[in-house]
Design an enzyme around this catalytic site. Structure first.
Site, PDB file in Angstrom:
ATOM      1  N   SER A 180      -3.013  -1.183   4.583  1.00 46.20           N
ATOM      2  CA  SER A 180      -3.892  -1.528   3.466  1.00 46.20           C
ATOM      3  C   SER A 180      -3.606  -2.904   2.871  1.00 46.20           C
ATOM      4  CB  SER A 180      -3.790  -0.472   2.360  1.00 46.20           C
ATOM      5  OG  SER A 180      -2.451  -0.326   1.923  1.00 46.20           O
ATOM      6  N   ASP A 202      -3.092  -0.388  -8.386  1.00 44.52           N
ATOM      7  CA  ASP A 202      -3.328   1.052  -8.454  1.00 44.52           C
ATOM      8  C   ASP A 202      -2.090   1.905  -8.189  1.00 44.52           C
ATOM      9  OD1 ASP A 202      -2.950   0.569  -5.778  1.00 44.52           O
ATOM     10  OD2 ASP A 202      -4.942   1.213  -5.137  1.00 44.52           O
ATOM     11  N   HIS A 249      -0.987  -0.947  -4.341  1.00 42.96           N
ATOM     12  CA  HIS A 249      -1.492  -2.239  -3.888  1.00 42.96           C
ATOM     13  C   HIS A 249      -1.449  -3.288  -4.994  1.00 42.96           C
ATOM     14  CE1 HIS A 249      -3.599   1.078  -1.726  1.00 42.96           C
ATOM     15  NE2 HIS A 249      -3.078   0.425  -0.693  1.00 42.96           N
TER      16      HIS A 249
END
Length: 388
Positions: free
Chosen positions: A42, A348, A351
């Site tokens: 990610s 969050d 990230h």
């Protein structure tokens, strides 16, 4: 709407000029390659997991730059986006996102959120592990060569030139999920013992790409996992497990052990292959500097989450993800984004924010935290010290 678009354009142009100034510095990293082929999780996924699994993203994701979800687990841009900005190239299209007929002329992104170096299993969050991503690239290349050999101008702006596969750069930012996920089921010693096996699989993938013609590798080590709110919330309830920054000691120790062995792997590969160029980027030290000296870098919150629930000190609750709602103790609660994400390092719980990614990219381009010269690859400069 016109005013909003104008503001976004000005922000984009400012970022471009700022990052370009780093790219033009004498000590900076040269990121001018005809194509980029990216592999990872990610930290660099520009839409593969969303497209591959057909999942929806919260409205808050993408709000800072794109004004809507963009397939990135962030309020805006990722490190790879800023690196592309710095050389005036478009954002990398996700391999699995076919809608809109994306152009792969200057590269392709195979990274997928939640992916690991180790093969995925039934409990994995993402089926697109590193080995799968490598296989996707091999199919991508074979398909490109087939279409290019058929001739015709219609593919000129959509596909990379044949020699881009040897002249392009292959970027890697993966391994974070292998380590972070292991803490849920393994002891610290077991995690350390598993690192050589993880890196053996990474090495196998790199060698497969080398055999396929890749000659330029750009490898990010993993960041300070112990400073992520998700991990602190789960494993840091005992204050004795936290360091002076409020980060989990064991998670960061595991990351540093992984990085030390990854650095050794890069040394070995440059010794084995005379025509292989590797740039090793010390992401760990960049991010740790950002967290330790956050106020000097213009931030106010180094660990607390921007888009979360629960309030200080972490504003993170695993039951209520960014933009989500849940019923807790009979009351429906919602996770909302902070008013100014540019003051936060963490978006969050896992990230980084657009602003934090911008900082990391600027440090990468400055060159202080990277090694690429064969004659000095084993030396550890000011920014490359691997704290063991």
């Amino acid at each position: 709407m016109a005013i909003t678009n104008s503001i976004l354009l000005l922000v984009f142009l400012f970022d471009f000029m700022l990052l370009s100034s780093y790219a033009a510095d004498d000590d900076s990293i040269d990121f001018h390659y005809p194509a980029v082929f990216n592999f990872g999780d990610s930290n660099s996924d520009t839409g593969n997991l969303v497209a591959g699994l057909g999942i929806s993203m919260p409205a808050q994701d993408g709000q800072t730059f794109f004004s809507k979800p963009s397939g990135r687990f962030c309020d805006g841009r990722l490190i790879v986006d800023f690196l592309r900005d710095a050389v005036g190239r478009p954002f990398l299209p996700a391999y699995l996102e076919a809608v809109g007929a994306p152009s792969f002329n200057s590269g392709c992104n195979f990274a997928a959120a939640g992916s690991t170096i180790q093969p995925a299993n039934a409990a994995s969050l993402c089926p697109f592990s590193f080995g799968v991503q490598v296989n996707q690239f091999l199919r991508f290349k074979a398909r490109v060569l087939d279409l290019q050999s058929a001739g015709g101008k219609k593919y000129d702006t959509k596909l990379p030139e044949v020699d881009y596969f040897s002249k392009g750069i292959y970027m890697f930012d993966i391994g974070q999920n292998d380590l972070a996920g292991a803490f849920y089921s393994k002891t610290f010693d077991q995690i350390l013992a598993s690192i050589p096996l993880i890196l053996a699989q990474f090495e196998a993938g790199l060698k497969t790409l080398y055999t396929a013609g890749a000659r330029n590798f750009w490898i990010h080590n993993t960041g300070p996992l112990g400073c992520l709110a998700q991990n602190i919330a789960r494993f840091g309830t005992d204050p004795s497990k936290l360091d002076e920054l409020g980060c989990l000691t064991t998670h960061n120790q595991a990351a540093k052990s992984f990085n030390s062995q990854l650095h050794g792997l890069c040394q070995n590969l440059t010794s084995q292959y005379a025509d292989l160029n590797i740039t090793y980027v010390n992401i760990y030290n960049i991010k740790l500097d950002l967290i330790a000296n956050y106020s000097q870098h213009g931030f106010e919150q180094p660990i607390m989450v921007c888009c979360g629930y629960g309030g200080p000190p972490l504003n993170y609750d695993s039951r209520v993800g960014c933009g989500g709602t849940a019923v807790l103790n009979g009351t429906r609660v919602a996770s909302r984004a902070c008013n100014d994400s540019s003051k936060y390092v963490n978006w969050d719980g896992i990230h980084y924010t657009d602003a934090a990614n911008h900082f990391v990219a600027s440090q990468i381009l400055a060159g202080t935290y990277s090694e690429s010269d064969r004659s000095t690859f084993s030396r550890r400069g000011r920014g490359n010290v691997l704290s063991l």
